[in-house]
Design an enzyme around this catalytic site. Sequence first.
Site, PDB file in Angstrom:
ATOM      1  N   SER A  20       0.834  -1.211   0.000  1.00  0.00           N
ATOM      2  CA  SER A  20       0.000   0.000   0.000  1.00  0.00           C
ATOM      3  C   SER A  20       0.868   1.261   0.000  1.00  0.00           C
ATOM      4  O   SER A  20       0.590   2.220  -0.722  1.00  0.00           O
ATOM      5  CB  SER A  20      -0.875   0.035   1.262  1.00  0.00           C
ATOM      6  OG  SER A  20      -1.798  -1.011   1.231  1.00  0.00           O
ATOM      7  N   ARG A  24       1.440   4.326  -2.971  1.00  0.00           N
ATOM      8  CA  ARG A  24       1.247   5.741  -2.616  1.00  0.00           C
ATOM      9  C   ARG A  24       2.521   6.548  -2.798  1.00  0.00           C
ATOM     10  O   ARG A  24       2.486   7.727  -3.161  1.00  0.00           O
ATOM     11  CB  ARG A  24       0.739   5.847  -1.179  1.00  0.00           C
ATOM     12  CG  ARG A  24      -0.727   5.398  -1.054  1.00  0.00           C
ATOM     13  CD  ARG A  24      -1.032   4.942   0.332  1.00  0.00           C
ATOM     14  NE  ARG A  24      -2.455   4.662   0.561  1.00  0.00           N
ATOM     15  CZ  ARG A  24      -3.078   3.528   0.241  1.00  0.00           C
ATOM     16  NH1 ARG A  24      -2.419   2.554  -0.370  1.00  0.00           N
ATOM     17  NH2 ARG A  24      -4.369   3.359   0.505  1.00  0.00           N
ATOM     18  N   GLY A  91      -6.230  -3.594  -7.416  1.00  0.00           N
ATOM     19  CA  GLY A  91      -7.342  -2.743  -6.985  1.00  0.00           C
ATOM     20  C   GLY A  91      -6.859  -1.382  -6.531  1.00  0.00           C
ATOM     21  O   GLY A  91      -7.497  -0.360  -6.774  1.00  0.00           O
ATOM     22  N   ARG A 119     -14.664  -6.567 -10.072  1.00  0.00           N
ATOM     23  CA  ARG A 119     -14.758  -6.086  -8.686  1.00  0.00           C
ATOM     24  C   ARG A 119     -15.532  -4.763  -8.642  1.00  0.00           C
ATOM     25  O   ARG A 119     -15.602  -4.050  -9.641  1.00  0.00           O
ATOM     26  CB  ARG A 119     -13.339  -5.931  -8.095  1.00  0.00           C
ATOM     27  CG  ARG A 119     -12.706  -7.296  -7.823  1.00  0.00           C
ATOM     28  CD  ARG A 119     -11.283  -7.191  -7.360  1.00  0.00           C
ATOM     29  NE  ARG A 119     -11.145  -6.522  -6.079  1.00  0.00           N
ATOM     30  CZ  ARG A 119      -9.960  -6.230  -5.518  1.00  0.00           C
ATOM     31  NH1 ARG A 119      -8.833  -6.554  -6.134  1.00  0.00           N
ATOM     32  NH2 ARG A 119      -9.907  -5.623  -4.353  1.00  0.00           N
ATOM     33  N   SER A 165     -13.255   1.751   3.222  1.00  0.00           N
ATOM     34  CA  SER A 165     -12.217   1.336   2.277  1.00  0.00           C
ATOM     35  C   SER A 165     -11.146   2.416   2.123  1.00  0.00           C
ATOM     36  O   SER A 165     -11.450   3.565   1.815  1.00  0.00           O
ATOM     37  CB  SER A 165     -12.865   1.074   0.910  1.00  0.00           C
ATOM     38  OG  SER A 165     -11.903   1.182  -0.110  1.00  0.00           O
ATOM     39  N   GLN A 167      -8.870   2.430  -0.169  1.00  0.00           N
ATOM     40  CA  GLN A 167      -8.682   2.759  -1.590  1.00  0.00           C
ATOM     41  C   GLN A 167      -9.652   3.870  -1.991  1.00  0.00           C
ATOM     42  O   GLN A 167      -9.281   4.826  -2.679  1.00  0.00           O
ATOM     43  CB  GLN A 167      -8.907   1.509  -2.448  1.00  0.00           C
ATOM     44  CG  GLN A 167      -7.828   0.461  -2.234  1.00  0.00           C
ATOM     45  CD  GLN A 167      -8.122  -0.853  -2.926  1.00  0.00           C
ATOM     46  OE1 GLN A 167      -9.208  -1.078  -3.450  1.00  0.00           O
ATOM     47  NE2 GLN A 167      -7.135  -1.736  -2.942  1.00  0.00           N
ATOM     48  N   ASP A 313      -6.710  -7.791   5.084  1.00  0.00           N
ATOM     49  CA  ASP A 313      -5.809  -8.594   4.242  1.00  0.00           C
ATOM     50  C   ASP A 313      -5.200  -9.777   4.995  1.00  0.00           C
ATOM     51  O   ASP A 313      -4.547 -10.630   4.386  1.00  0.00           O
ATOM     52  CB  ASP A 313      -4.685  -7.712   3.687  1.00  0.00           C
ATOM     53  CG  ASP A 313      -5.214  -6.736   2.646  1.00  0.00           C
ATOM     54  OD1 ASP A 313      -6.324  -6.962   2.117  1.00  0.00           O
ATOM     55  OD2 ASP A 313      -4.515  -5.744   2.358  1.00  0.00           O
ATOM     56  N   ARG A 344     -12.840 -14.478  -1.144  1.00  0.00           N
ATOM     57  CA  ARG A 344     -11.925 -15.128  -0.190  1.00  0.00           C
ATOM     58  C   ARG A 344     -12.637 -16.028   0.809  1.00  0.00           C
ATOM     59  O   ARG A 344     -12.027 -16.956   1.321  1.00  0.00           O
ATOM     60  CB  ARG A 344     -11.055 -14.080   0.519  1.00  0.00           C
ATOM     61  CG  ARG A 344      -9.978 -13.557  -0.397  1.00  0.00           C
ATOM     62  CD  ARG A 344      -8.921 -12.737   0.322  1.00  0.00           C
ATOM     63  NE  ARG A 344      -7.937 -12.334  -0.676  1.00  0.00           N
ATOM     64  CZ  ARG A 344      -7.218 -11.214  -0.633  1.00  0.00           C
ATOM     65  NH1 ARG A 344      -7.357 -10.383   0.373  1.00  0.00           N
ATOM     66  NH2 ARG A 344      -6.348 -10.941  -1.586  1.00  0.00           N
ATOM     67  N   ARG A 388      -3.048 -13.977  -1.730  1.00  0.00           N
ATOM     68  CA  ARG A 388      -3.151 -14.229  -0.282  1.00  0.00           C
ATOM     69  C   ARG A 388      -3.703 -15.621   0.012  1.00  0.00           C
ATOM     70  O   ARG A 388      -3.402 -16.207   1.051  1.00  0.00           O
ATOM     71  CB  ARG A 388      -3.983 -13.149   0.398  1.00  0.00           C
ATOM     72  CG  ARG A 388      -3.359 -11.765   0.225  1.00  0.00           C
ATOM     73  CD  ARG A 388      -3.738 -10.764   1.264  1.00  0.00           C
ATOM     74  NE  ARG A 388      -3.316  -9.438   0.843  1.00  0.00           N
ATOM     75  CZ  ARG A 388      -2.073  -8.962   0.920  1.00  0.00           C
ATOM     76  NH1 ARG A 388      -1.109  -9.717   1.423  1.00  0.00           N
ATOM     77  NH2 ARG A 388      -1.771  -7.752   0.494  1.00  0.00           N
TER      78      ARG A 388
END
Length: 433
Positions: A20, A24, A91, A119, A165, A167, A313, A344, A388
């Site tokens: 992440s 960024r 994503g 998604r 979220s 994101q 996650d 998941r 994952r």
Amino acid sequence: MEIHGINSIKGEIKIPGDKSISHRSLIISSIADGNAVIENFLFCEDCLKTLNILERLRVKIEKINGNLIVHGSGIENYCEPDDILYTGNSGTTIRIMSGVLSASNFMSVLSGDSSINNRPMGRIIKPLREMGAKIYGRENNSKAPIVIFGNPFLEGKKIKLEVPSAQVKSAILLAGLYARGVTEIISPGISRDHTERMLEYFGANIIYKGEHVRLIPDRKLVARNIFIPGDISSAAYFIVATLILKNSHTLIKDAGINPTRSYIIELLKKMGGKIIIKNERIVNNEPMADIETFSSRLKSIEVKKEEIPLIIDEIPALCVAAAVAEGTTIIKGAEELRYKESDRIESIVSQFKKLNVDIDEKHNDIIINGNPEFRAGEGEVKSFGDHRIAMSLSILSLLSGGNVTILDSDCINVSFPGFEYSIKKLIYDKNIR
Ligand code: S3P
């Protein structure tokens, strides 16, 4: 990938940079003024998608000795891309870049692989439209490919998110940097705050606390150097592996322990895990530490719906710990897991069952009847192309009495190139300094 059951792991490892924060670091330095040196960047497939997209927008990025130098000169110097921007499986790339590109002065199209294009994208399209973005998606503005006609005249708004979220929050904040007026976000729960921390570090006028963020776009972002801490989500696989294998002891150096990400450690401790956080320090506005873990006898826990965003996650890794914990672990209200790289809940339940875990799903809850003497089965399991899922199955397979083959395990490169090497290092290298 073939995994053989083993007895113990011991040693010291460094975990690759946080995914992440890596995304960024590129995006925010590309829109800042000046040059940013980025160390310990995660060269995984997802982050390389962000890098390639920025290069297509004509941002100058140098790669020297495994480090990056981003020559930022503001969104004004992005150039219209001459082809679609391909985000692959990422994503974070598609959602955060949609926010930035909404404020550009050109047209762009973002698309990804079949997982990404199925998604939910309505969650970014809707709030960005509230700010005046001209952003469109397939299936009534709910899915990618996404088409953006950049609008440099966005309006700051008070936005209530429907899901907690990071994101979505980041897409809105980065668009908010170019809007007229204040942007305020209220979330229904806490999500990772790396964007807020990096914007603050780059000089933005931003206030954030818990579920609330307020950004006043009255200051220029000034580029600064960034060291990316190790990814706690990747570290989680090795922390869990150490806890569940007998006579094991590991030290993970330089891992990020941002409180919006490190809740997994609290939960594993609550399960009885012996985990010690050492050498805590702050690097570029992010907390970092070394994590020492010892084999432990684990007991079950109940995870509430409100806790899910803090371990979003790490749930696949947590399910591995639950398989050997005494008692029944219930992870409640984990619906968001259905919208990740795979569904998941379904992936975990179906594949863990194949390895003899007593696990079930009920609505959006995951229920695991743990067994401290658990031995995983043998045979083939599949990842559903989800990194994952592949990594949690690998860790679970370390408890196998024989061999397990994880099909389609290449997807691990999406977030953790070198994962297999790290396992092997801990099997063969028994030193802790
Ligand atoms: C991420 C946020 C989370 C997380 C993802 C990375 C980010 O997704 O699951 O792996 O970098 O902002 P959501 O924002 O959908 O919760």
